[in-house]
Design an enzyme around this catalytic site. Structure first.
Site, PDB file in Angstrom:
ATOM      1  N   GLY A 106       0.766  -1.233   0.000  1.00  0.00           N
ATOM      2  CA  GLY A 106       0.000   0.000   0.000  1.00  0.00           C
ATOM      3  C   GLY A 106       0.798   1.285   0.000  1.00  0.00           C
TER       4      GLY A 106
ATOM      5  CB  ILE B 209       7.458  -4.981   4.937  1.00  0.00           C
ATOM      6  CG1 ILE B 209       8.350  -4.735   3.717  1.00  0.00           C
ATOM      7  CG2 ILE B 209       6.563  -6.175   4.742  1.00  0.00           C
ATOM      8  CD1 ILE B 209       9.455  -5.730   3.562  1.00  0.00           C
TER       9      ILE B 209
ATOM     10  CG  ASP C 158       6.411 -10.603   4.116  1.00  0.00           C
ATOM     11  OD1 ASP C 158       6.049 -11.001   3.000  1.00  0.00           O
ATOM     12  OD2 ASP C 158       7.594 -10.610   4.486  1.00  0.00           O
TER      13      ASP C 158
ATOM     14  CE1 TYR D 281       4.340  -5.911 -12.719  1.00  0.00           C
ATOM     15  CE2 TYR D 281       4.526  -4.961 -14.923  1.00  0.00           C
ATOM     16  CZ  TYR D 281       3.944  -4.979 -13.663  1.00  0.00           C
ATOM     17  OH  TYR D 281       2.966  -4.064 -13.352  1.00  0.00           O
TER      18      TYR D 281
END
Length: 373
Positions: free
Chosen positions: A63, A89, A106, A195
């Site tokens: 976030g 984190i 996590d 990705y």
């Protein structure tokens, strides 16, 4: 377990060498061997049901990136400050920390993530944790762990607790054999980056979980996203953010893509609006689980010309990065987002001139304030 050791070593090296902002800590990789419907379920471990009139309880993973922070701000205005929880984190900036609930999470720690969902009665989950294209190519084992293993954890938890799950996809989910101008929602997808491969995997797994387990999975393929609120974060399209910072700070910009490289782009406000709209759309209105969305398409040269209308003295040079150029050349030039516009009324607000004016209105003000101070 050599795979776990290699991934942990890769994480440690990355965190020590660069602030990639990927939001991952060193934890063992959990191997999922059962479907979510085979997870032992005790009534006390299920989130509380909400009526249709209640606001959703939202968790955003990864976030602290540009999209997570912006989405939290939008959702808090709509659903209430305490109903939207940011997680990551990394240590947040003060303005983010004091803006609303934020917790450590996590995505590779399945047990902790499950506890967060249960204890906070989460009903909507936005999964933004991922390594972007260029960063992922520099560390494939880490990208595989974050983008694929982390997704599996989120899918299992979302299915077990009946969450509405949003996972963003990307132009990177297409490859050189995909039609590029325009690129439809359904066509061949053979990306050549970890990705892109992980995003195709997410699209297919989400659709599978929807039909196999009834998971309310929703996904948008984002174009390049441009925002004034954050620095470039390792993506191939980040030149379109960097040019504004360099124009204001130095008056010189060096682009790492060829001047005629055309890619679909979108201002962040349009991106966040589309994300909320597809999550609020009635299930019966959705004809598919994954949609293209787009707003504009331009080249570095076209963007530079528009920027020079505001900063005429801007000097633009090109020093092509072979890795990023190869990635860009395999991506769509234009998105066909007709299904999104037809099914749930998607409509963008920003074109290229409005984008450039808006970026300078934010960054120019920040620059003047800094100079005054």
């Amino acid at each position: 377990m050599p795979i776990v050791k290699n991934v942990s070593r890769a994480v440690s090296q990355l965190l020590q060498s660069s602030g990639c902002g990927c939001g991952i800590s060193i934890v063992p990789v959990r191997c999922i061997g059962v479907s979510p419907r085979q997870v032992a379920s005790d009534a006390s471990f299920h989130s509380v049901s909400f009526s249709e009139s209640d606001h959703p309880r939202v968790l955003i993973t990864g976030g602290l990136g540009q999209l997570g922070v912006g989405l939290a701000k939008l959702l808090r205005k709509r659903f209430g400050k305490n109903n939207v929880i940011l997680s990551d984190i990394r240590k947040p900036a003060d303005n983010v920390f004091y803006s609303g609930p934020l917790i450590y999470a996590d995505i590779l720690d399945y047990k902790n993530l499950r506890e967060i969902v249960v204890n906070n009665r989460i009903t909507w989950l936005f999964h933004y944790s991922a390594l972007l294209s260029a960063v992922g190519e520099a560390n494939v084992p880490l990208a595989r762990a974050v983008n694929i293993t982390g997704l599996h954890n989120v899918l299992d938890i979302a299915a077990e607790h009946n969450l509405r799950l949003f996972v963003p996809s990307t132009i990177g989910a297409f490859g050189p054999t995909s039609p590029r101008d325009p690129t439809p929602d359904l066509c061949i997808q053979r990306p050549r980056t970890i990705y892109g491969v992980s995003k195709v995997h997410a699209e297919l797994m989400g659709e599978y979980y929807h039909y196999r387990y009834g998971l309310d999975f929703r996904c948008l393929r984002y174009p390049g996203i441009i925002s004034a609120d954050s620095q470039p974060g390792g993506g191939t399209t980040d030149y379109a953010v960097q040019i504004f910072h360099d124009a204001i700070k130095t008056g010189k910009f060096q682009c790492n893509l060829k001047p005629d490289t055309r890619l679909p782009m979108m201002y962040i406000d349009d991106c966040l609006k589309a994300t909320l709209e597809v999550m609020e759309a009635p299930a019966e209105a959705l004809s598919m689980r994954t949609y293209n969305i787009s707003a504009m398409s331009f080249t570095p040269e076209e963007l530079a010309q528009e920027v020079q209308k505001h900063v005429p003295e801007l000097q633009v040079t090109y020093n092509v990065d072979k890795v990023r150029q190869a990635i860009a050349d395999s991506w769509p030039m234009n998105f066909d987002d007709g299904n999104a516009r037809r099914d749930w009324g998607w409509k963008h607000d920003y074109d290229l001139p409005e984008l450039v004016t808006t970026m300078f209105s934010f960054l120019g003000s920040d620059s003047r304030i800094a100079q005054a101070n």
